[in-house]
Design a protein around this motif. Structure first.
Motif, PDB file in Angstrom:
ATOM      1  N   GLY A  82       0.947  -1.165   0.189  1.00 31.14           N
ATOM      2  CA  GLY A  82      -0.329  -0.118  -0.005  1.00 31.14           C
ATOM      3  C   GLY A  82       0.665   1.047   0.459  1.00 31.14           C
ATOM      4  O   GLY A  82      -0.007   2.143  -0.449  1.00 31.14           O
ATOM      5  N   TRP A  84       3.041   3.245  -2.410  1.00 27.42           N
ATOM      6  CA  TRP A  84       2.466   3.079  -3.553  1.00 27.42           C
ATOM      7  C   TRP A  84       3.474   4.645  -3.423  1.00 27.42           C
ATOM      8  O   TRP A  84       4.125   4.147  -4.716  1.00 27.42           O
ATOM      9  CB  TRP A  84       1.336   3.307  -4.303  1.00 27.42           C
ATOM     10  CG  TRP A  84       0.017   2.602  -4.262  1.00 27.42           C
ATOM     11  CD1 TRP A  84      -1.262   2.113  -3.437  1.00 27.42           C
ATOM     12  CD2 TRP A  84       0.500   1.018  -3.905  1.00 27.42           C
ATOM     13  NE1 TRP A  84      -1.603   0.981  -2.994  1.00 27.42           N
ATOM     14  CE2 TRP A  84      -0.515   0.433  -3.953  1.00 27.42           C
ATOM     15  CE3 TRP A  84       1.567   0.261  -4.567  1.00 27.42           C
ATOM     16  CZ2 TRP A  84      -0.443  -0.983  -3.822  1.00 27.42           C
ATOM     17  CZ3 TRP A  84       1.333  -1.781  -5.180  1.00 27.42           C
ATOM     18  CH2 TRP A  84       0.611  -2.110  -3.982  1.00 27.42           C
ATOM     19  N   GLY A 158      -4.718  -4.212  -4.146  1.00 25.82           N
ATOM     20  CA  GLY A 158      -4.698  -2.106  -3.850  1.00 25.82           C
ATOM     21  C   GLY A 158      -4.339  -2.091  -5.491  1.00 25.82           C
ATOM     22  O   GLY A 158      -4.754  -1.126  -6.098  1.00 25.82           O
ATOM     23  N   GLU A 160      -4.909  -2.135  -9.419  1.00 28.48           N
ATOM     24  CA  GLU A 160      -5.636  -2.061 -10.965  1.00 28.48           C
ATOM     25  C   GLU A 160      -5.226  -3.288 -11.578  1.00 28.48           C
ATOM     26  O   GLU A 160      -4.037  -2.777 -11.900  1.00 28.48           O
ATOM     27  CB  GLU A 160      -5.927  -0.854 -11.150  1.00 28.48           C
ATOM     28  CG  GLU A 160      -7.136  -1.133 -12.362  1.00 28.48           C
ATOM     29  CD  GLU A 160      -7.519   0.125 -13.119  1.00 28.48           C
ATOM     30  OE1 GLU A 160      -8.690   0.367 -13.397  1.00 28.48           O
ATOM     31  OE2 GLU A 160      -7.081   0.921 -12.333  1.00 28.48           O
ATOM     32  N   GLY A 181      -9.233  -0.114  -8.268  1.00 24.31           N
ATOM     33  CA  GLY A 181      -7.582   0.044  -7.408  1.00 24.31           C
ATOM     34  C   GLY A 181      -7.572   0.894  -6.583  1.00 24.31           C
ATOM     35  O   GLY A 181      -8.391   2.133  -6.167  1.00 24.31           O
ATOM     36  N   ASP A 182      -6.055   1.059  -5.607  1.00 20.85           N
ATOM     37  CA  ASP A 182      -6.042   2.213  -4.703  1.00 20.85           C
ATOM     38  C   ASP A 182      -5.982   3.121  -5.123  1.00 20.85           C
ATOM     39  O   ASP A 182      -5.247   3.746  -6.193  1.00 20.85           O
ATOM     40  CB  ASP A 182      -5.370   1.432  -3.764  1.00 20.85           C
ATOM     41  CG  ASP A 182      -5.637   0.421  -2.628  1.00 20.85           C
ATOM     42  OD1 ASP A 182      -7.080   0.345  -2.620  1.00 20.85           O
ATOM     43  OD2 ASP A 182      -5.176  -0.217  -1.604  1.00 20.85           O
ATOM     44  N   ALA A 185      -1.889   3.408  -6.440  1.00 26.62           N
ATOM     45  CA  ALA A 185      -1.571   2.225  -6.756  1.00 26.62           C
ATOM     46  C   ALA A 185      -1.655   2.164  -8.397  1.00 26.62           C
ATOM     47  O   ALA A 185      -2.096   2.915  -9.184  1.00 26.62           O
ATOM     48  CB  ALA A 185      -2.252   1.234  -6.465  1.00 26.62           C
TER      49      ALA A 185
END
Length: 225
Positions: A82, A84, A158, A160, A181-182, A185
């Motif tokens: 996470g 990123w 997270g 995509e 996605g997050d 990310a």
């Protein structure tokens, strides 16, 4: 020297033992102790009768609310899942292609995924693991050609994933495609061609993240009573 050190023979109370137990619970939740160490020290805590017996149990652990001194490491550690912003690093990528002909290949651990990674598996197999990888750009493409072979792509939570490959008597795994996605990310686009072969995509956490979550659940379960 602490007050406990100054009066080692003074009898400890239930509240004193519970205070030490709370430090141990925090330590296992933070990964400072494993479950075996936690259980051993917790048993010592509830058997302790004096401050002198309690003090060594948490001597190597930070007190609640006190941050330990920073540790400077010369070894590059795997990034946290996470995080990123620190994993999109630019550049050309540490590896841009792989080939397996009646054999296999792996790309895993700490490596930088290029903007486009090409791989071929012919009567063989390959594994592309992105869980601890950095990324050369916010969107990367993994182009796979699988002929009577297979390629397995592992992505962390997270990220995509978009799958655009074509399969003839073979296929591309679409299960992870389309998930949002997050924020921040990277986006992984899987393309290519599969003939009597396949390209799989699965989403998995790192072993360290799964272990930390398991320890936290065990610690929380012990606190319920």
């Amino acid at each position: 020297m602490t007050d406990d050190d100054a009066v080692p023979d003074l009898r400890a109370s239930d509240a004193d033992r519970e205070r030490v137990a709370e430090v141990l619970r925090d330590a296992v939740a933070e990964g400072r102790l494993d479950m075996a160490e936690f259980e051993e020290r917790l048993e010592q805590t509830y058997q302790a009768r004096t401050y002198g017996e309690l003090a060594p149990i948490t001597r190597d652990l930070p007190a609640p609310g006190v941050a330990p001194p920073p540790v400077i490491s010369l070894r590059k550690e795997p990034p946290a899942e996470g995080d990123w912003a620190g994993r999109i690093v630019g550049g050309e990528g540490s590896s841009t292609w792989a080939v397996a002909v009646m054999s296999g290949f792996q790309r895993k651990g700490r490596w930088t995924v290029p903007r486009r990674f090409n791989c071929v598996a012919f009567w063989g197999g390959g594994e592309i693991d992105l869980r601890e990888a950095d990324f050369a750009a916010g969107e990367v493409e993994i182009n796979c050609v699988a002929i009577m072979g297979g390629v397995q792509i592992v992505v962390p939570p997270g990220v995509e994933v978009v799958v655009r490959g074509i399969g003839i008597m073979g296929g591309f795994d679409q299960r992870e495609s389309g998930a949002v996605g997050d924020p921040g990310a990277p986006r992984v686009v899987v393309t290519g061609f599969a003939f009597w072969g396949g390209v799989g995509v699965e989403r998995k956490r790192t072993r360290a993240a799964r272990r930390q979550e398991k320890l936290a659940r065990k610690a929380a379960t012990r606190e319920l009573p």
